[in-house]
Scaffold this motif. Structure first.
Motif, PDB file in Angstrom:
ATOM      1  N   ASP A 230       0.814  -1.214   0.000  1.00 55.78           N
ATOM      2  CA  ASP A 230       0.000   0.000   0.000  1.00 55.78           C
ATOM      3  C   ASP A 230       0.849   1.265   0.000  1.00 55.78           C
ATOM      4  O   ASP A 230       0.355   2.356  -0.311  1.00 55.78           O
ATOM      5  N   ILE A 233       0.853   2.421  -3.551  1.00 54.39           N
ATOM      6  CA  ILE A 233      -0.426   2.297  -4.252  1.00 54.39           C
ATOM      7  C   ILE A 233      -0.659   3.452  -5.214  1.00 54.39           C
ATOM      8  O   ILE A 233      -1.338   3.323  -6.234  1.00 54.39           O
ATOM      9  N   LYS A 237      -1.430  -0.172  -9.849  1.00 57.87           N
ATOM     10  CA  LYS A 237      -1.332  -1.612  -9.599  1.00 57.87           C
ATOM     11  C   LYS A 237      -0.114  -2.238 -10.263  1.00 57.87           C
ATOM     12  O   LYS A 237       0.448  -3.212  -9.761  1.00 57.87           O
ATOM     13  N   GLU A 238       0.294  -1.674 -11.408  1.00 59.55           N
ATOM     14  CA  GLU A 238       1.409  -2.260 -12.158  1.00 59.55           C
ATOM     15  C   GLU A 238       2.711  -2.265 -11.358  1.00 59.55           C
ATOM     16  O   GLU A 238       3.581  -3.104 -11.559  1.00 59.55           O
ATOM     17  N   GLN A 240       2.828  -2.396  -7.954  1.00 57.36           N
ATOM     18  CA  GLN A 240       2.656  -3.037  -6.654  1.00 57.36           C
ATOM     19  C   GLN A 240       3.201  -4.454  -6.635  1.00 57.36           C
ATOM     20  O   GLN A 240       3.449  -5.006  -5.568  1.00 57.36           O
ATOM     21  N   GLN A 241       3.419  -5.040  -7.812  1.00 55.69           N
ATOM     22  CA  GLN A 241       3.935  -6.409  -7.867  1.00 55.69           C
ATOM     23  C   GLN A 241       5.300  -6.514  -7.195  1.00 55.69           C
ATOM     24  O   GLN A 241       5.560  -7.429  -6.410  1.00 55.69           O
ATOM     25  N   GLU A 244       4.960  -6.189  -3.492  1.00 55.75           N
ATOM     26  CA  GLU A 244       4.456  -7.422  -2.902  1.00 55.75           C
ATOM     27  C   GLU A 244       5.569  -8.448  -2.730  1.00 55.75           C
ATOM     28  O   GLU A 244       5.605  -9.202  -1.763  1.00 55.75           O
TER      29      GLU A 244
END
Length: 263
Positions: A230, A233, A237-238, A240-241, A244
């Motif tokens: 987050d 963020i 989304k691209e 955030q991988q 993660e």
């Protein structure tokens, strides 16, 4: 979409300063074909224009401390392209495996069409002499800490993509981290995610082997918060991988120490 609309919408703070100069030179040979196709290189156009409306025509004064604005996907992307070219050229050789890694990462993040556009720009950037310190100082001034950590994580991925991380590449990333304002502890934490050694788990959590169980738990909570997806963020989304992946590495390190220490 015309090229003029794209360049005004996909980029925010990176439209000026040394990064803007590099990008401007790199797109010189691409602008005609892109405009004719009505395509774009970075960002998603519509979303980025909404985010940067009223700001993209303002070029910050990089000679003075400027209040950090929220980094957009396009700003992060061009920063990534430039620093990736610096690392790849660190050993004097543009290894095909490293180039393939960059392309694959961009495909996974942005999709094939956008990745192809970005990679064309990347090849033009890699032909330039990059003023690394000036570029990093602009990034440090305008990009939040979590996003800068994400840049470093990607750079180590490039260095490791050919199976061997040579010393000159490590030194280059270390130098970049210094310019970006990344602490040596954060640098060692991310670096440890790409190496196998007996003390990697401790390095990832930024603690020593003498740490108590309570200190390990405290470090885990701190690092889980620092590397939480987050935190980036706002990049979309691209991006955030990668965040993660860092988060998983922190969890894996903690679970390893739980098993070793029996708590």
């Amino acid at each position: 979409m015309s090229f003029a609309k794209w360049i005004g919408g996909a980029l925010g703070w990176s439209f000026g300063g040394p990064i803007g100069a590099i990008i401007g030179l790199a797109i010189g040979s691409l602008i005609d074909g892109t405009a004719q196709q009505g395509g774009f290189l970075l960002g998603d156009g519509q979303t980025s224009r909404k985010q940067s409306r009223g700001t993209h025509n303002k070029r910050p004064n990089y000679g003075k401390q400027t209040q950090r604005s929220q980094t957009q996907s396009g700003d992060f992307e061009v920063s990534l392209l430039i620093l990736a070219s610096v690392v790849i050229k660190a050993d004097g050789i543009q290894d095909q495996k490293e180039l393939d890694f960059v392309r694959q990462q961009f495909v996974s993040m942005y999709g094939k069409e956008r990745a192809n556009h970005a990679f064309r720009l990347f090849k033009n950037i890699s032909q330039q002499q990059i003023p690394t310190r000036k570029v990093c100082m602009q990034i440090k001034q305008m990009m939040d800490h979590s996003s800068r950590l994400q840049l470093v994580h990607f750079l180590f991925g490039i260095a490791k993509s050919d199976g061997i991380v040579v010393e000159v590449e490590v030194k280059q990333i270390y130098t970049i981290c210094g310019y970006l304002g990344i602490s040596s502890r954060d640098y060692e934490s991310i670096k440890a995610m790409f190496y196998n050694s007996s003390d990697n788990a401790y390095k990832i959590l930024e603690i020593t082997k003498s740490a108590s169980v309570d200190e390990i738990k405290k470090a885990y909570r701190k690092m889980a918060k620092k590397y939480h997806p987050d935190k980036v963020i706002h990049l979309g989304k691209e991006h955030q991988q990668g965040a993660e992946e860092k988060f998983r590495q922190v969890q894996k390190a903690y679970e390893q120490l739980q098993k070793e220490r029996g708590f």
